[in-house]
Motif scaffolding. Structure first.
Motif, mmCIF file in Angstrom:
data_model
loop_
_atom_site.group_PDB
_atom_site.id
_atom_site.type_symbol
_atom_site.label_atom_id
_atom_site.label_comp_id
_atom_site.label_asym_id
_atom_site.label_seq_id
_atom_site.Cartn_x
_atom_site.Cartn_y
_atom_site.Cartn_z
ATOM 1 N N HIS A 138 10.881 -2.847 -6.726
ATOM 2 C CA HIS A 138 10.798 -3.436 -8.056
ATOM 3 C C HIS A 138 11.419 -2.553 -9.130
ATOM 4 O O HIS A 138 11.631 -2.994 -10.245
ATOM 5 C CB HIS A 138 9.345 -3.768 -8.395
ATOM 6 C CG HIS A 138 8.868 -4.970 -7.639
ATOM 7 N ND1 HIS A 138 7.641 -5.531 -7.823
ATOM 8 C CD2 HIS A 138 9.484 -5.711 -6.700
ATOM 9 C CE1 HIS A 138 7.514 -6.569 -7.009
ATOM 10 N NE2 HIS A 138 8.621 -6.689 -6.318
ATOM 11 N N SER A 139 11.674 -1.293 -8.792
ATOM 12 C CA SER A 139 12.355 -0.446 -9.778
ATOM 13 C C SER A 139 13.870 -0.549 -9.617
ATOM 14 O O SER A 139 14.613 0.120 -10.320
ATOM 15 C CB SER A 139 11.894 1.008 -9.630
ATOM 16 O OG SER A 139 12.468 1.609 -8.492
ATOM 17 N N ILE B 206 0.860 -7.490 -7.575
ATOM 18 C CA ILE B 206 1.735 -6.367 -7.889
ATOM 19 C C ILE B 206 1.818 -6.096 -9.383
ATOM 20 O O ILE B 206 2.463 -5.177 -9.817
ATOM 21 C CB ILE B 206 3.166 -6.629 -7.389
ATOM 22 C CG1 ILE B 206 3.666 -7.933 -7.974
ATOM 23 C CG2 ILE B 206 3.233 -6.639 -5.889
ATOM 24 C CD1 ILE B 206 5.148 -8.021 -8.048
ATOM 25 N N LYS B 207 1.128 -6.920 -10.180
ATOM 26 C CA LYS B 207 1.238 -6.822 -11.637
ATOM 27 C C LYS B 207 0.778 -5.482 -12.184
ATOM 28 O O LYS B 207 1.422 -4.879 -13.009
ATOM 29 C CB LYS B 207 0.398 -7.938 -12.288
ATOM 30 C CG LYS B 207 1.212 -9.090 -12.853
ATOM 31 C CD LYS B 207 1.988 -8.726 -14.085
ATOM 32 C CE LYS B 207 2.940 -9.762 -14.595
ATOM 33 N NZ LYS B 207 2.442 -11.120 -14.588
ATOM 34 N N SER B 208 -0.391 -5.044 -11.708
ATOM 35 C CA SER B 208 -1.015 -3.919 -12.390
ATOM 36 C C SER B 208 -0.385 -2.583 -12.048
ATOM 37 O O SER B 208 0.260 -2.417 -11.081
ATOM 38 C CB SER B 208 -2.491 -3.883 -12.065
ATOM 39 O OG SER B 208 -2.655 -3.888 -10.674
ATOM 40 N N ARG C 187 13.333 -10.025 -8.192
ATOM 41 C CA ARG C 187 12.122 -9.638 -7.472
ATOM 42 C C ARG C 187 11.788 -10.607 -6.357
ATOM 43 O O ARG C 187 11.158 -10.243 -5.367
ATOM 44 C CB ARG C 187 10.960 -9.512 -8.449
ATOM 45 C CG ARG C 187 11.214 -8.325 -9.344
ATOM 46 C CD ARG C 187 10.017 -7.879 -10.122
ATOM 47 N NE ARG C 187 10.327 -6.587 -10.726
ATOM 48 C CZ ARG C 187 9.574 -5.994 -11.631
ATOM 49 N NH1 ARG C 187 8.463 -6.578 -12.024
ATOM 50 N NH2 ARG C 187 9.918 -4.838 -12.119
ATOM 51 N N ASN D 23 0.791 -1.221 0.000
ATOM 52 C CA ASN D 23 0.000 0.000 0.000
ATOM 53 C C ASN D 23 0.825 1.274 0.000
ATOM 54 O O ASN D 23 0.377 2.295 -0.483
ATOM 55 C CB ASN D 23 -0.956 0.007 1.192
ATOM 56 C CG ASN D 23 -2.217 -0.750 0.882
ATOM 57 O OD1 ASN D 23 -3.097 -0.214 0.222
ATOM 58 N ND2 ASN D 23 -2.287 -2.001 1.297
ATOM 59 N N ASN D 24 2.022 1.235 0.582
ATOM 60 C CA ASN D 24 2.744 2.498 0.704
ATOM 61 C C ASN D 24 3.784 2.707 -0.396
ATOM 62 O O ASN D 24 4.555 3.657 -0.345
ATOM 63 C CB ASN D 24 3.386 2.625 2.091
ATOM 64 C CG ASN D 24 4.463 1.586 2.318
ATOM 65 O OD1 ASN D 24 4.987 1.002 1.374
ATOM 66 N ND2 ASN D 24 4.814 1.349 3.552
ATOM 67 N N GLY D 25 3.769 1.834 -1.398
ATOM 68 C CA GLY D 25 4.658 2.074 -2.535
ATOM 69 C C GLY D 25 6.049 1.474 -2.386
ATOM 70 O O GLY D 25 6.861 1.570 -3.294
ATOM 71 N N ALA D 26 6.317 0.857 -1.228
ATOM 72 C CA ALA D 26 7.653 0.291 -1.011
ATOM 73 C C ALA D 26 7.955 -0.815 -2.024
ATOM 74 O O ALA D 26 9.067 -0.928 -2.531
ATOM 75 C CB ALA D 26 7.778 -0.241 0.405
ATOM 76 N N ASP E 71 6.866 -1.084 -5.041
ATOM 77 C CA ASP E 71 7.220 -0.457 -6.325
ATOM 78 C C ASP E 71 8.670 0.011 -6.324
ATOM 79 O O ASP E 71 9.382 -0.168 -7.307
ATOM 80 C CB ASP E 71 6.312 0.751 -6.598
ATOM 81 C CG ASP E 71 4.995 0.335 -7.215
ATOM 82 O OD1 ASP E 71 4.857 -0.871 -7.517
ATOM 83 O OD2 ASP E 71 4.132 1.196 -7.386
ATOM 84 N N ARG E 72 9.060 0.639 -5.221
ATOM 85 C CA ARG E 72 10.441 1.122 -5.166
ATOM 86 C C ARG E 72 11.407 -0.053 -5.329
ATOM 87 O O ARG E 72 12.338 0.013 -6.117
ATOM 88 C CB ARG E 72 10.675 1.844 -3.842
ATOM 89 C CG ARG E 72 12.125 2.018 -3.527
ATOM 90 C CD ARG E 72 12.466 3.426 -3.102
ATOM 91 N NE ARG E 72 12.671 4.305 -4.244
ATOM 92 C CZ ARG E 72 12.688 5.618 -4.165
ATOM 93 N NH1 ARG E 72 12.474 6.207 -3.027
ATOM 94 N NH2 ARG E 72 12.889 6.344 -5.222
#
Lengths: 266, 332
Positions: free
Chosen positions: A94-95, A264-266, A100, A86-89, A91-92
């Motif tokens: 995964h960038s 986490i796909k979308s 993964r 939820n807090n974007g961690a 995504d970070r």
């Protein structure tokens, strides 16, 4: 790329451990809560509960509370994972140029270490209130090994839950509803033989019971020897517990990884 | 190797029935600053997520720093820094720990990562907050830390998704200054924004997106030109003169003017530029009309935005939290 898997996992696990240290309130289910259960049952209810075959209720109790706390452990993983989603961690992470899988692995390692904490806490509390071990070194090693192994299996239920449920609050909701039947309709606090009809059958086949009974057996505590004529899980608690641990990992781990990837796909 | 830092062809991404990206082409030259400008839900965030390999496109191809996003995502990730829309710094880690962790995950090694973290804290005026938990940071500090985190491994390309959303004007100006420095150092930057002012200030190249499509691109001057260039603008003292003025303006502009009775104004596109205004002034004097204001005005980027997207431009209110809904919609 896989050569960085272990080091990346460890970096993410260390982050998880720092989180736990800095959020003591979120650790309460692993620290204060089991200690409270030990004290509550040992001194408040304990006097009213008789252990069949005799023996100290406090010694009977410990195996149950160990088992209950380990099962509770699933929710810690689920909470931290859904919070990260939820807090974007996530995504970070995964960038970044890391495999993964190390994100999930890091969470698992941190939570496995986290699972050791309440086990240590309760061992100490138990000792203070009068719990004693009446077995040899190998049995003790086996007992703690079994706890660790079952904790590992439970983590995958947590990962699955954390990937299925969208918010940490929802995880709490599920925890509240699920945890009571699972850990109370079992031999956690009372011997299964005292339960009526259907509840008795459920409790006998509940892996929480078999884990509790295995620990009682390995620690040489009351309730560790099955009465003659018991159903198979009660008569063979260690084997039954191991079967469950393996089954949980075999079923939940692939499902959890799949669901996590979908979440986490979308 | 391609010339461009970012190159995308026909990117499509669907969420259910909605096409978040509906055939997006994009190219950003090395060292350029490109702004994706568009309203909420236009597909800006989705474009960034696809190009940073966080999500796979349903169709289309793209290369980032010469690496294909589908075939070699790890190389893509190695060459980029991403600051997502809601500053994803770790609140339970200190400023220094946040940056060190990113450095370690970029495989700089613990020692180098720690040194680099200090260097960046210094550069972003966060050195006083080095050992403070990031959850106690102000919004502006979080953004700066987030931006610092994207720079840890000295990436070739920066992706900044709405870098100033949620900041007060002062913090926004500070962040713009930081971005100016990065631009001066030659970073390639792709940023998204819904503030025209921000795109105008930071970017060489503005790509206007709406409903998952690129609807216009160019520098701010070219975009303004697309709306129709300069406007003749007359404000009369007496409302009764409006019709007469409209006639005169129509004769000079050779097109029907817009008359605003409330503002007592008449305006029309001016093909002839300064010559047209001289002609108009002359005609108005001859007709003995009292004029309050007469001028040639350039359309604002807001006009451009309005014309291009068919929706009013959002007011540049940086504290607006509405913009968060876009990510929420698109990441679920």
């Amino acid at each position: 790329m896989s050569n960085t898997f272990l080091s990346d996992t460890w970096v993410i696990a260390r982050r998880g451990l720092k989180h736990m240290r800095r959020q003591p309130e979120a650790l309460s289910d692993a620290t204060i809560q089991p200690v409270m259960f030990v004290l509550l049952f040992a001194f408040v209810f304990g006097g009213a509960i008789a252990v069949p075959g005799g023996g100290s209720y406090k010694e009977f109790l410990m195996g149950g509370i160990f088992a209950q706390t380990i099962v509770f452990g699933a929710f810690g993983v689920a909470m931290s994972l859904s919070a990260d989603r939820n807090n974007g961690a996530i995504d970070r992470f995964h960038s970044l140029p890391i495999p993964r899988a190390s994100v999930l692995a890091g969470h698992s390692v941190a939570n496995l270490i986290r699972a050791l904490l309440p086990i240590a806490f309760m061992s100490a509390t138990g000792f203070v209130v009068g719990w004693r071990i009446h077995s040899g070194f190998l049995d003790i090693l086996g007992a703690y090994g079994l706890m660790l192994g079952f904790s590992f299996a439970i983590i995958w239920i947590g990962v699955l839950l954390g990937s299925l449920v969208s918010t940490p609050e929802a995880v709490q909701g599920v925890a509240f509803i699920a945890i009571f039947p699972i850990t109370f309709i079992a031999s956690t606090f009372v011997p299964t033989s005292t339960l009526p009809g259907v509840l008795k059958t459920i409790a006998e086949w509940n892996p929480t019971s078999s884990l509790a009974n295995s620990l009682r057996h390995l620690f040489g505590n009351p309730g560790g020897i099955a009465p003659p004529g018991s159903v198979w899980p009660i008569a063979h608690p260690i084997a039954y517990t191991l079967i469950w641990a393996v089954a949980i990992v075999v079923v939940c781990a692939p499902l959890a990884v799949l669901q996590y990837q979908r979440s986490i796909k979308s | 190797m391609t010339e461009n830092a970012i190159e995308a062809h026909g990117l499509v991404k669907r969420y259910g029935d909605k096409r978040a990206l509906d055939g997006v082409d994009l190219d950003v030259a090395r060292g350029a600053v490109c702004a994706l400008l568009g309203p909420n839900g236009a597909g800006k965030t989705t474009a960034v997520r696809v190009l940073t390999t966080l999500t796979a496109p349903d169709a289309g191809t793209a290369t980032v720093a010469g690496h294909d996003i589908a075939r070699d995502p790890v190389s893509v990730r190695r060459s980029l820094g991403l600051a997502a829309q809601d500053a994803t710094v770790d609140g339970l880690l200190t400023g220094h720990e946040n940056l060190t962790m990113i450095g370690e995950l970029h495989h700089l090694g613990r020692k180098v990562a720690r040194a680099r973290a200090d260097e960046l804290l210094e550069q972003f005026s966060l050195i006083d907050a080095r050992d403070k938990l990031a959850r106690d940071f102000s919004g502006g500090m979080r953004r700066r830390l987030d931006l610092a985190a994207t720079l840890v491994a000295r990436p070739e390309i920066l992706f900044l998704d709405e870098p100033t959303t949620g900041l007060d004007p002062r913090a926004r100006n500070d962040l713009w200054d930081v971005l100016d420095q990065l631009v001066a150092q030659g970073s390639t930057i792709l940023l998204t924004t819904q503030y025209l002012e921000e795109a105008d200030r930071l970017a060489d190249d503005i790509v206007v997106v709406d409903h998952g499509r690129v609807i216009a691109r160019g520098d701010s001057r070219a975009l303004k030109r697309q709306v129709g260039g300069d406007q003749l603008h007359v404000v009369v003292a007496d409302r009764a003169d409006l019709d007469a003025v409209a006639e005169i303006v129509e004769r000079i502009a050779r097109t029907a003017p817009t008359v605003d009775a409330g503002a007592r104004s008449v305006s029309a596109p001016a093909e002839g530029g300064v010559a047209a205004i001289a002609e108009l002034a002359h005609a108005l004097t001859e007709a003995e009309i009292r004029v309050e204001d007469l001028g040639l005005s350039q359309p604002t980027l807001d006009d451009a935005f309005l014309t291009l997207t068919g929706a009013p431009a959002p007011a540049p209110a940086p504290s607006d939290v509405e913009t968060q809904t876009e990510t929420v919609e698109q990441t679920r």
